[in-house]
Write an enzyme that holds these catalytic residues in place. Structure first.
Site, PDB file in Angstrom:
ATOM      1  N   HIS A   1     -29.056 -46.019  38.698  1.00  0.00           N
ATOM      2  CA  HIS A   1     -27.665 -45.771  39.101  1.00  0.00           C
ATOM      3  C   HIS A   1     -26.887 -47.083  39.160  1.00  0.00           C
ATOM      4  O   HIS A   1     -25.751 -47.175  38.662  1.00  0.00           O
ATOM      5  CB  HIS A   1     -27.656 -45.069  40.460  1.00  0.00           C
ATOM      6  CG  HIS A   1     -26.295 -44.661  40.925  1.00  0.00           C
ATOM      7  ND1 HIS A   1     -25.482 -45.506  41.615  1.00  0.00           N
ATOM      8  CD2 HIS A   1     -25.616 -43.490  40.789  1.00  0.00           C
ATOM      9  CE1 HIS A   1     -24.343 -44.896  41.897  1.00  0.00           C
ATOM     10  NE2 HIS A   1     -24.398 -43.668  41.416  1.00  0.00           N
TER      11      HIS A   1
ATOM     12  N   GLY B   1     -26.928 -48.764  46.671  1.00  0.00           N
ATOM     13  CA  GLY B   1     -27.855 -49.869  46.783  1.00  0.00           C
ATOM     14  C   GLY B   1     -29.194 -49.551  46.172  1.00  0.00           C
ATOM     15  O   GLY B   1     -29.515 -48.403  45.862  1.00  0.00           O
ATOM     16  N   THR B   2     -29.998 -50.619  46.004  1.00  0.00           N
ATOM     17  CA  THR B   2     -31.295 -50.468  45.340  1.00  0.00           C
ATOM     18  C   THR B   2     -32.452 -50.443  46.316  1.00  0.00           C
ATOM     19  O   THR B   2     -33.565 -50.129  45.935  1.00  0.00           O
ATOM     20  CB  THR B   2     -31.509 -51.629  44.353  1.00  0.00           C
ATOM     21  OG1 THR B   2     -31.489 -52.865  45.090  1.00  0.00           O
ATOM     22  CG2 THR B   2     -30.407 -51.653  43.302  1.00  0.00           C
TER      23      THR B   2
END
Length: 935
Positions: free
Chosen positions: A319, A491-492
């Site tokens: 994403h 966020g990751t």
């Protein structure tokens, strides 16, 4: 016929013992189940076959359930109950050896299938052999052999002696030729001494009486007394011997019993010890298994958590990669093609630059973690002013904080001594903490630094929702994010892991506490190492790129689009830059409303009733799949096309979206033209479905109209034909009032006949057959059908050629005429004028329908005949009527247009239809004109 192998008397002990245990009725029931009557077995002369005997013994043995049942029944055979007087005779004149001889001699009287004989005879020992007679029925059940053994062992009990010891070295049931029985028994002492003493005593008494010359009486008494005394003395000695023998046997039996008891106790002890050992081993093994299972379960849970975290990480990374790639590639493609990108070239370049930096930062994060895993991550300490470092990181974020309505403040000492830190790692750690705080903050973020003597303390506090207690222990782990999907804000899952690594590399620690306002308070505590050189100026190189205020976009807006009647598109996207980009792309053709997350998107969809919904899949509050399911469950929104935008394009995930109810998928990165094309396809599909449904309703209406018209015409024919005849017969005979009523009846019948004809014309809608039609009559029929709905203050003028004929489908064109006249009547409202004309002009039949209503807005006019475009207020039309009318007119080779009426001031619709080849132009006399204030 069954063979006679064994005498029924052989089974008597078995029957009696079973009756004692089970009852006579139960024994009888068991025997009847085997097809045998109990009375037959009680018959002294009855014989049984070997098979029946075995079946009876086996049945009774299993029914009683006593393992000693056969032994007890076999031994009972030598009791007085079954031997009768024979037992007393044997006891008086025989011994154990003689009893065994009698058993061998008497066996043929009870058993015709076996032979019993002596192989060896000795003192207190015999060896007997039982074998099957040639040709006799074979013995198959081992219980028969067991009964024979117990029967032989019980022979000494006739003389009140213990049972014989029996060994069975060979057995027919083990495959031997015969059953061999080694029998050792105890013999009772002989009684000849007492009998001899009796004779000697009598002789001694006679001798004594003769010697003393006693009389006959004395001789007799002396003889008796001598015999009795002698017999008594010797018999007493014999009894002492027998008692001694009995005592010896009892002692032997007691010794044997004690040895058996000791052996059993020893065996029992061994069994207890073995049981304890087994239980101990089982307990230990169970404990080991439980511990191993717990460790395996823990490992499995950790592996699952890690696998899920990695899955979430890759989904988030996908994403985070595809979203900026979309914002890079789409404007770049537009610029390459020489087109203006959405938002303009300047905005496109700013967006591309910001997203390129975001991609660079994400790649740097992944490289930093790769270095940590490889053990190559180190700190390069340099003299740093920690307060200046904090200010340098916070300054670029002030503009975004102001746009978000967040107060961003910094608290640092006025002066601080230079310390040895790695500027790059510190910028990475503090930048991630600041970006995280801005992502969740409601109204305030505070960044603090203080020198605590031996430690340097950096804090970032926000007033957001905070971190749930169940997530705090793993918040610094890689790939970890909030367990509650509603708290996720993109966020990751790597940022806080990098904060942890920065603290570890500096020899410090990262902590999480609850802030004063209930938000999150992240703390970075590092050892204080004084720098030996002055601090160098700090430039923020590693902080997270933050979007500009324009890129953030308003979370909710309503973009007007090309005109006020353009279809409404709802964009639901949590990423502000992508939301702004989607809004710019769609605004070229749609009015656009936006929402920042799924739950708000659902609320806006119910509020605005959009024509199409574009939603991201990964969103907080409510994701795209949940939003899709909620929209499909709403009766008012279930038919709205839904297009999902996602970074996860795997078939399983795409299918999950389709299962939720999505109409189409767009995988990032994508181009704006692709998005528009897919939406146009969905709207066209929706239009086709609406048109099909509309045509189905028209067909149903046609069937209903035809049915009603036919039902009316049947009685109407009698009225139309009969009323004129009645009037003729009553001419000159009825009064004026009656004549007037007849005229009214005839007029009403004619009007009903015209209406039924009009209904029959309309009932031919959407039929395939073509024929000759007169469009003027269709126009007038439409006027007549709608006349009841037209208010009294509306004037309807008609000037129609009814005689001109065309080729086509009358029902379809009648639908067009009805639609145009109905639109005109609705447009004028309660007061106004409607003008309808139909005549031949220039070889074509020209129809105009004008009204004095408000007219059509110029912005709508070019798209008036497109599907779903309407000039009526929201909710009063589907926007399909004129689109269908254009298709019908085009199918007849004609045209339909709309413009402003030059005379009435409202709208004017013009339909031009071709005449058949060779059709004569009608003369003016054949063109009737009618004008009436009201029809």
């Amino acid at each position: 016929m069954k063979s006679a192998d064994l005498h029924a008397f052989f089974l008597a002990p078995f029957l009696d013992l079973a009756a004692e245990q089970l009852g006579e009725a139960r024994v009888r029931e068991l025997l009847e189940e085997q097809g045998i009557e109990l009375e037959l077995l009680r018959d002294p002369s009855a014989w049984l076959s070997m098979k029946d005997s075995e079946r009876i013994v086996r049945t009774l043995h299993e029914a009683v359930g006593d393992p000693l049942y056969v032994a007890r029944a076999a031994r009972a055979a030598f009791t007085a109950r079954y031997m009768g007087p024979l037992r007393a005779i044997i006891r008086a004149f025989g011994n154990t050896g003689k009893a065994y001889e009698q058993m061998v001699r008497s066996l043929p009287r009870f058993n015709k299938v076996g032979e019993l004989g002596f192989e060896q005879v000795g003192p207190r020992h015999v060896r007997l052999t039982y074998r099957q007679k040639p040709g006799a029925a074979a013995e198959t059940d081992p219980l028969m052999c067991l009964g024979r053994q117990q029967n032989m062992a019980a022979v000494p009990t006739i003389f009140d002696l213990p049972p014989a010891k029996l060994e069975h070295p060979e057995c027919m049931h083990r495959g031997d030729d015969a059953c061999v029985y080694e029998i050792r028994y105890v013999e009772r002492l002989p009684k000849f001494r007492s009998r001899l003493a009796l004779l000697l005593g009598a002789g001694a008494g006679v001798a004594a009486a003769l010697t003393l010359e006693l009389g006959p009486l004395a001789l007799g008494v002396g003889t008796v007394l001598g015999a009795f005394a002698s017999w008594a003395l010797v018999r007493q000695w014999e009894l002492r011997q027998e008692l001694g023998e009995s005592q010896r046997l009892v002692i032997e039996q007691q010794d044997a019993l004690e040895r058996s008891t000791l052996a059993n106790e020893q065996r029992f002890g061994e069994l207890l010890e073995a049981k304890s050992g087994v239980e101990r081993k089982v307990k230990e093994r169970t404990s080991e298994l439980l511990e191993t299972s717990a460790r395996l379960q823990q490992t499995l849970d950790e592996v699952r958590d890690l696998a899920q975290a990695k899955t979430d990480f890759f989904a988030n990374v996908s994403h985070e990669l595809r979203t900026p790639l979309t914002l890079l590639l789409s404007p770049l493609e537009a610029l390459r093609r020489g087109e203006a990108p959405p938002g303009g070239p300047e905005q496109a370049l700013e967006t591309m630059e910001a997203n390129a930096k975001r991609l660079l930062r994400l790649i740097n994060q992944l490289l930093d973690l790769a270095k940590v895993d490889a053990g190559r991550a180190t700190v390069q300490r340099a003299p740093v002013d920690a307060g200046q470092l904090v200010h340098a990181l916070v300054s670029p974020a002030q503009a975004l904080a102001v746009t978000q309505g967040v107060a961003l403040s910094v608290e640092t000492p006025e002066r601080s001594a230079p310390v040895a830190l790695d500027p790059t790692w510190m910028e990475t750690a503090l930048g991630n903490l600041l970006a995280n705080a801005l992502r969740f903050a409601e109204s305030a973020v505070t960044v603090r630094f203080r020198d605590a003597g031996g430690e340097l303390v950096f804090e970032v506090e926000d007033d957001g929702p905070g971190v749930p207690a169940e997530d705090r222990e793993r918040i610094f782990e890689r790939f970890s994010q909030a367990s509650d999907a509603a708290r996720r804000r993109g966020g990751t899952g790597l940022g806080l892991a990098l904060v942890q690594e920065a603290a570890r590399l500096h020899g410090g620690r990262a902590e999480l506490d609850e802030g004063a306002g209930g938000g999150a308070l992240f703390r970075l505590v590092l050892p204080r190492i004084v720098a030996s050189a002055p601090a160098e100026p700090v430039e923020a190189r590693g902080a997270e790129p933050l979007p500009t205020p324009r890129q953030s976009g308003a979370p909710e807006e309503l973009r007007s689009g090309p005109d006020a009647n353009a279809p409404l598109a709802l964009v639901v996207e949590d990423h502000p830059e992508l939301r702004a980009f989607l809004t710019d792309v769609l605004a070229a053709r749609y009015r656009v409303a936006t929402a920042a997350h799924g739950r708000r998107g659902l609320e806006r969809a119910r509020e605005l009733q959009p024509d199409v919904v574009v939603a991201d899949v990964a969103m907080p509050e409510l994701d795209g799949l949940g939003l899709t399911r909620a929209l499909r469950a709403d009766p008012k929104l279930r038919d709205v096309p839904i297009l999902l935008v996602t970074a996860r394009g795997e078939p399983s995930q795409v299918l999950e979206g389709f299962d939720a109810g999505a109409d189409d998928y767009v995988v990032k990165p994508f181009h704006g033209r692709e998005l528009l094309a897919r939406l146009d396809v969905q709207l066209r599909i929706r239009g086709m479905l609406h048109r099909l449904a509309h045509q189905e309703r028209l067909a149903t209406l046609g069937v209903l109209a035809a049915s009603v018209a036919h039902q009316v015409r049947n009685p109407l024919t009698a009225l139309v034909s009969g009323l004129p005849a009645v009037r003729r017969k009553l001419t000159g005979k009825a009064d004026a009032r009656t004549d007037e009523m007849l005229e009214v009846f005839i007029d009403c019948a004619n009007r009903i006949e015209r209406i039924s004809v009009d209904l029959l014309d309309l009932s031919r809608v959407d039929r395939e057959e073509e024929g000759t039609l007169q469009p003027g009559q269709g126009l007038l029929a439409a006027v007549r059908l709608l006349s009841a709905r037209v208010p009294d203050d509306v004037e309807v003028e008609t000037d129609v050629d009814e005689e001109t004929a065309l080729e086509g489908r009358a029902g379809d064109l009648n639908h067009v005429f009805l639609n145009l006249v109905d639109n005109a009547a609705r447009a004028v409202g309660d007061r106004g004028r409607v003008r309808i004309r139909g005549r031949v002009e220039g070889g074509r039949y020209r129809i105009t329908v004008e009204d004095s209503g408000p007219g059509i807005e110029p912005s709508v006019l070019p798209r008036l005949f497109d599907p779903f475009v309407t000039s009526r207020p929201a909710g009063e039309g589907t926007g399909l009527g004129l689109s269908i009318a254009r298709e019908i007119v085009s199918a007849h080779g004609g045209t339909i247009d709309a413009d402003a009426s030059p005379t009435l001031g409202g709208a004017r619709f013009t339909v031009v239809l071709p005449l058949p080849e060779g059709s004569p132009r009608p003369s003016p006399g054949n063109t009737p004109s009618a004008s009436a204030p009201r029809l």
